[in-house]
Scaffold this motif. Structure first.
Motif, mmCIF file in Angstrom:
data_model
loop_
_atom_site.group_PDB
_atom_site.id
_atom_site.type_symbol
_atom_site.label_atom_id
_atom_site.label_comp_id
_atom_site.label_asym_id
_atom_site.label_seq_id
_atom_site.Cartn_x
_atom_site.Cartn_y
_atom_site.Cartn_z
ATOM 1 N N VAL A 41 0.850 -1.194 0.000
ATOM 2 C CA VAL A 41 0.000 0.000 0.000
ATOM 3 C C VAL A 41 0.881 1.238 0.000
ATOM 4 O O VAL A 41 1.796 1.352 0.820
ATOM 5 C CB VAL A 41 -0.934 0.024 1.222
ATOM 6 C CG1 VAL A 41 -1.812 1.278 1.196
ATOM 7 C CG2 VAL A 41 -1.786 -1.234 1.275
ATOM 8 N N VAL A 42 0.609 2.161 -0.920
ATOM 9 C CA VAL A 42 1.300 3.446 -0.951
ATOM 10 C C VAL A 42 0.255 4.533 -0.736
ATOM 11 O O VAL A 42 -0.659 4.693 -1.555
ATOM 12 C CB VAL A 42 2.036 3.671 -2.286
ATOM 13 C CG1 VAL A 42 2.785 5.002 -2.253
ATOM 14 C CG2 VAL A 42 3.004 2.531 -2.564
ATOM 15 N N ASP A 43 0.386 5.268 0.376
ATOM 16 C CA ASP A 43 -0.596 6.289 0.721
ATOM 17 C C ASP A 43 -0.146 7.654 0.205
ATOM 18 O O ASP A 43 0.948 8.123 0.534
ATOM 19 C CB ASP A 43 -0.781 6.336 2.232
ATOM 20 C CG ASP A 43 -1.857 7.335 2.629
ATOM 21 O OD1 ASP A 43 -1.612 8.127 3.552
ATOM 22 O OD2 ASP A 43 -2.934 7.323 1.999
ATOM 23 N N PHE A 44 -0.980 8.287 -0.617
ATOM 24 C CA PHE A 44 -0.692 9.587 -1.198
ATOM 25 C C PHE A 44 -1.511 10.700 -0.549
ATOM 26 O O PHE A 44 -1.605 11.796 -1.111
ATOM 27 C CB PHE A 44 -0.986 9.560 -2.697
ATOM 28 C CG PHE A 44 0.114 8.992 -3.531
ATOM 29 C CD1 PHE A 44 1.000 9.814 -4.202
ATOM 30 C CD2 PHE A 44 0.277 7.623 -3.656
ATOM 31 C CE1 PHE A 44 2.023 9.297 -4.968
ATOM 32 C CE2 PHE A 44 1.291 7.092 -4.419
ATOM 33 C CZ PHE A 44 2.178 7.935 -5.086
ATOM 34 N N ALA A 45 -2.069 10.457 0.620
ATOM 35 C CA ALA A 45 -2.943 11.449 1.250
ATOM 36 C C ALA A 45 -2.212 12.749 1.527
ATOM 37 O O ALA A 45 -2.820 13.828 1.519
ATOM 38 C CB ALA A 45 -3.527 10.886 2.538
ATOM 39 N N LEU A 60 -0.788 -4.131 -5.467
ATOM 40 C CA LEU A 60 -0.446 -2.755 -5.126
ATOM 41 C C LEU A 60 -1.712 -1.915 -5.024
ATOM 42 O O LEU A 60 -2.549 -1.921 -5.927
ATOM 43 C CB LEU A 60 0.491 -2.170 -6.186
ATOM 44 C CG LEU A 60 0.784 -0.672 -6.094
ATOM 45 C CD1 LEU A 60 1.503 -0.352 -4.778
ATOM 46 C CD2 LEU A 60 1.626 -0.224 -7.277
ATOM 47 N N PHE A 61 -1.838 -1.193 -3.903
ATOM 48 C CA PHE A 61 -2.984 -0.309 -3.688
ATOM 49 C C PHE A 61 -2.486 1.123 -3.496
ATOM 50 O O PHE A 61 -1.526 1.357 -2.757
ATOM 51 C CB PHE A 61 -3.791 -0.735 -2.460
ATOM 52 C CG PHE A 61 -4.650 -1.940 -2.692
ATOM 53 C CD1 PHE A 61 -4.098 -3.213 -2.710
ATOM 54 C CD2 PHE A 61 -6.022 -1.815 -2.900
ATOM 55 C CE1 PHE A 61 -4.882 -4.337 -2.928
ATOM 56 C CE2 PHE A 61 -6.815 -2.924 -3.114
ATOM 57 C CZ PHE A 61 -6.244 -4.195 -3.135
ATOM 58 N N ILE A 62 -3.132 2.056 -4.171
ATOM 59 C CA ILE A 62 -2.860 3.483 -4.007
ATOM 60 C C ILE A 62 -4.007 4.075 -3.195
ATOM 61 O O ILE A 62 -5.173 3.917 -3.560
ATOM 62 C CB ILE A 62 -2.765 4.197 -5.365
ATOM 63 C CG1 ILE A 62 -1.760 3.498 -6.283
ATOM 64 C CG2 ILE A 62 -2.423 5.666 -5.183
ATOM 65 C CD1 ILE A 62 -0.348 3.548 -5.796
ATOM 66 N N TYR A 71 -7.057 1.484 -6.608
ATOM 67 C CA TYR A 71 -7.212 2.732 -5.870
ATOM 68 C C TYR A 71 -8.265 2.584 -4.765
ATOM 69 O O TYR A 71 -9.345 2.034 -5.005
ATOM 70 C CB TYR A 71 -7.601 3.867 -6.821
ATOM 71 C CG TYR A 71 -6.491 4.241 -7.768
ATOM 72 C CD1 TYR A 71 -6.246 3.495 -8.928
ATOM 73 C CD2 TYR A 71 -5.684 5.329 -7.511
ATOM 74 C CE1 TYR A 71 -5.217 3.827 -9.787
ATOM 75 C CE2 TYR A 71 -4.649 5.669 -8.373
ATOM 76 C CZ TYR A 71 -4.421 4.918 -9.496
ATOM 77 O OH TYR A 71 -3.400 5.251 -10.355
ATOM 78 N N ARG A 72 -7.932 3.078 -3.580
ATOM 79 C CA ARG A 72 -8.865 3.104 -2.455
ATOM 80 C C ARG A 72 -8.758 4.470 -1.772
ATOM 81 O O ARG A 72 -7.720 5.131 -1.830
ATOM 82 C CB ARG A 72 -8.543 1.989 -1.453
ATOM 83 C CG ARG A 72 -8.666 0.574 -2.022
ATOM 84 C CD ARG A 72 -10.098 0.221 -2.357
ATOM 85 N NE ARG A 72 -10.234 -1.153 -2.823
ATOM 86 C CZ ARG A 72 -10.203 -1.513 -4.111
ATOM 87 N NH1 ARG A 72 -10.050 -0.597 -5.057
ATOM 88 N NH2 ARG A 72 -10.344 -2.781 -4.445
ATOM 89 N N GLU A 73 -9.822 4.840 -1.095
ATOM 90 C CA GLU A 73 -9.827 6.139 -0.430
ATOM 91 C C GLU A 73 -8.960 6.136 0.832
ATOM 92 O O GLU A 73 -8.319 7.124 1.144
ATOM 93 C CB GLU A 73 -11.260 6.545 -0.069
ATOM 94 C CG GLU A 73 -12.110 6.932 -1.268
ATOM 95 C CD GLU A 73 -11.590 8.161 -1.966
ATOM 96 O OE1 GLU A 73 -11.733 8.245 -3.200
ATOM 97 O OE2 GLU A 73 -11.015 9.037 -1.292
ATOM 98 N N THR A 74 -8.952 5.021 1.566
ATOM 99 C CA THR A 74 -8.232 4.977 2.838
ATOM 100 C C THR A 74 -7.339 3.743 2.914
ATOM 101 O O THR A 74 -7.550 2.745 2.216
ATOM 102 C CB THR A 74 -9.211 4.942 4.030
ATOM 103 O OG1 THR A 74 -9.955 3.722 3.969
ATOM 104 C CG2 THR A 74 -10.150 6.133 3.996
ATOM 105 N N GLU A 86 -13.692 2.881 -6.732
ATOM 106 C CA GLU A 86 -12.554 3.742 -7.001
ATOM 107 C C GLU A 86 -11.801 3.281 -8.255
ATOM 108 O O GLU A 86 -11.311 4.091 -9.036
ATOM 109 C CB GLU A 86 -11.593 3.756 -5.808
ATOM 110 C CG GLU A 86 -12.197 4.339 -4.535
ATOM 111 C CD GLU A 86 -12.762 3.262 -3.636
ATOM 112 O OE1 GLU A 86 -12.663 3.406 -2.415
ATOM 113 O OE2 GLU A 86 -13.318 2.264 -4.155
ATOM 114 N N ASP A 87 -11.678 1.943 -8.437
ATOM 115 C CA ASP A 87 -11.004 1.415 -9.624
ATOM 116 C C ASP A 87 -11.790 1.732 -10.881
ATOM 117 O O ASP A 87 -11.228 2.053 -11.924
ATOM 118 C CB ASP A 87 -10.817 -0.100 -9.501
ATOM 119 C CG ASP A 87 -9.803 -0.470 -8.433
ATOM 120 O OD1 ASP A 87 -8.859 0.324 -8.246
ATOM 121 O OD2 ASP A 87 -9.966 -1.511 -7.801
#
Length: 584
Positions: free
Chosen positions: A502-506, A533-535, A558-561, A579-580
């Motif tokens: 998981v890579v968090d871009f928040a 892999l989740f963004i 892609y996920r929100e959290t 999200e995807d």
């Protein structure tokens, strides 16, 4: 810019590498890991494969650079051997490069071959100094649109430089070096086109293209050149050959000797030496990055610069021209199954054997066939898809790309790089200024818990990432070309057995094309290894940049959290979420 990793072992931070980690040649690393007979056999085959490709290319590049073909072979033999012996990449292949054709040709025209050799030696000294001063770290900061723009510009110049030999055109005077005057002079000589030369060139291109499509494992370039030479000799075609223009090539290496030196000569070629060093550094490190992307390895940039410097010094001592890392030949080396630097060293040994045995046969090679080889090289090196992607990416990237591309063609390669880099820096500052401001908004949290009631974000919950099956990274700050190398190095370390990544871009307000390209390579690597892999937390602007550069489902989801991503990984969900669907 910072990056942290939270898992069972706690918080991880980047540390400064030791001297050995910076400068230990990969040859030593490979040997320590255990190098056996099976590895040697694989390297022998890979080295022979690359040598077959490099033989005609080295001569063609030398001729296009305004020097004799033997100097291209000296460069590949001596320089290529040293690059592999001392280099910081396991698979790098060194030798003469098409990117240097313009610079070497202009230097030869201004200062003669002695000037080219002296500039090459001086460039080698600059590269060694750059590596020891750890400047390799900063060369990576060149924005992605700049590298694509100058590579495409070089491809156009190479194509234009081969039009004369492609058509067998006879010019009244010397062929101009500048782009526009060259085209004008060639247009004036169109009435002298040699149909036999055109036929040889067309057939050569057709053979290379056909074999690349239907028999990609065959040495198409060598087959095309050999066929052209045999056909031209058998049919007595009136075409110019290496023998008629240069008298053939020698069957041995010359003895090493220092180039002609004087203070006035060194001052005269100093700008050319700086250009040689700058381009060699960029090309070699770019090639090493490509090799890393293909193999999942990590090169040592400063060690590579030192090796490139020593290789250029060695090439100059034997009468060769500039040496750099070669993307096409390095990729060929990897695809041929190379296991380490021994393959690159053997490629140079095989080239030397070819010189000793087959040098007399080189006299029959038509120059039109070698021109056809370089036309194919130019077409391949022009990153057409990347060029189009950057044009669509944003107006800023398009301006940097086109400025670098046009200046490279119509002005000067070094000027194109410097102006492109300056525009990239100005564009980044402009984007950062636009991000500065004050606004009232709902607090952005890293998980599904509410804020603390005062409008402040709840502290990141490391407990979400304490799981052997999941690795979570949070990137904070602007993710741009200046930080892409360091962050990419950390994100590349996903070669473990976890189920998800998981890579968090928040906390990322901005992401440019260089960083998006880095994450695209990470996503491709994770997909190949079966790691999901989740963004998370990506803003619409950041998500749009990632999607443009290939970070799309199923490579990345892609996920929100973070909590939602972790839950999907642990639950084994494979169906695309909302999200995807929105991302695609």
């Amino acid at each position: 810019m910072s990056i942290t990793s939270d898992h069972a072992s706690g918080l991880h931070r980047l540390r400064q590498p030791t001297f050995a980690e910076l400068y230990l040649p990969k040859l030593v690393t490979v040997w320590r890991e255990g190098y056996g007979l099976a590895d040697f056999r694989a390297d022998v085959f890979a080295g022979l494969t690359v040598a077959i490709v490099a033989l005609p290319l080295s001569m063609a590049i030398a001729i296009a650079s305004g020097v004799t073909p033997d100097r291209g072979l000296y460069t590949a033999v001596v320089g290529g051997f040293i690059v592999s012996l001392l280099g910081g990449s396991r698979f790098q292949i060194g030798g003469p490069a098409g990117a240097f054709i313009v610079l070497v040709a202009v230097t030869a025209e201004r200062h003669g071959v002695d000037g080219v050799i002296l500039a090459t030696l001086m460039a080698g000294l600059f590269l060694v100094a750059a590596g020891l001063l750890r400047i390799g770290t900063y060369i990576k900061f060149i924005p992605y649109p700049v590298t694509v723009g100058f590579t495409a510009g070089i491809a156009v110049i190479i194509f234009a430089s081969q039009l004369r030999d492609l058509g067998g055109i006879t010019l009244a005077g010397k062929e101009p070096g500048e782009f526009v005057p060259k085209l004008i002079a060639l247009a004036a000589g169109l009435h002298t086109v040699n149909p036999s030369a055109v036929a040889v060139a067309v057939v050569s291109v057709a053979i290379i293209a056909t074999l690349r499509r239907w028999r990609p494992s065959w040495p198409g370039i060598l087959i095309a050149v050999v066929f052209a030479a045999v056909a031209s000799a058998a049919l007595s075609l009136p075409v110019e050959t290496i023998g008629t223009r240069f008298g053939g090539i020698p069957r041995q290496l010359p003895l090493p000797a220092l180039p002609v030196f004087s203070l006035a000569k060194a001052q005269a070629v100093l700008p050319d030496a700086i250009s040689f060093a700058l381009l060699a550094a960029i090309e070699s490190l770019l090639s090493a990055v490509v090799a890393d992307g293909m193999t999942g390895r990590r090169h040592r940039s400063n060690c590579e610069l030192v090796a490139q410097g020593v290789a250029n010094i060695g090439s100059a001592l034997f009468g060769g021209i500039c040496v750099t890392g070669l993307i096409a030949r390095t990729a060929t080396n990897i695809r041929a199954g190379a296991r380490g630097p021994i393959a690159g060293m053997l490629h140079s040994v095989f080239l030397l054997l070819f010189m000793l045995i087959a040098a007399p046969l080189a006299s029959y090679i038509p120059l039109a066939a070698l021109a056809a080889v370089l036309v194919v090289v130019a077409w391949t090196m022009a990153e057409k898809q990347e060029f189009a992607t950057l044009l669509r990416s944003s107006w800023g990237d398009a301006i940097v790309l086109l400025a670098t591309f046009l200046l490279t063609i119509f002005r000067d390669l070094t000027e194109g790089i410097l102006v492109g880099f300056a525009l990239g820096a100005v564009l980044f500052i402009h984007r950062m200024a636009e991000m500065t401001g004050i606004e009232e908004r709902t607090p952005l949290v890293a998980d599904d818990r509410p804020d603390d009631g005062n409008g402040e974000r709840v502290r990141y919950d490391a407990g979400l990432a304490i799981d052997r099956d999941v690795l979570v990274y949070r990137i904070t700050g602007a993710f741009f070309f200046g930080a892409a190398s360091a962050i990419g190095g950390v994100l590349d370390g996903i070669a473990d057995k976890r189920k998800g990544f998981v890579v968090d871009f928040a906390a990322v307000p901005f992401l440019d094309s260089t960083a998006a390209n880095v994450l695209g390579r990470v996503a491709a690597k994770a997909h190949r290894q079966g790691i999901r892999l989740f963004i998370t937390g990506a803003s619409p602007t950041v998500r749009r940049a990632l999607l443009t550069h290939g970070v799309t489902p199923p490579r990345a989801r892609y996920r929100e959290t973070i909590a939602r991503a972790v839950a999907d990984i642990k639950g084994g969900a494979v169906q695309p979420a909302a999200e995807d669907i929105a991302a695609s």
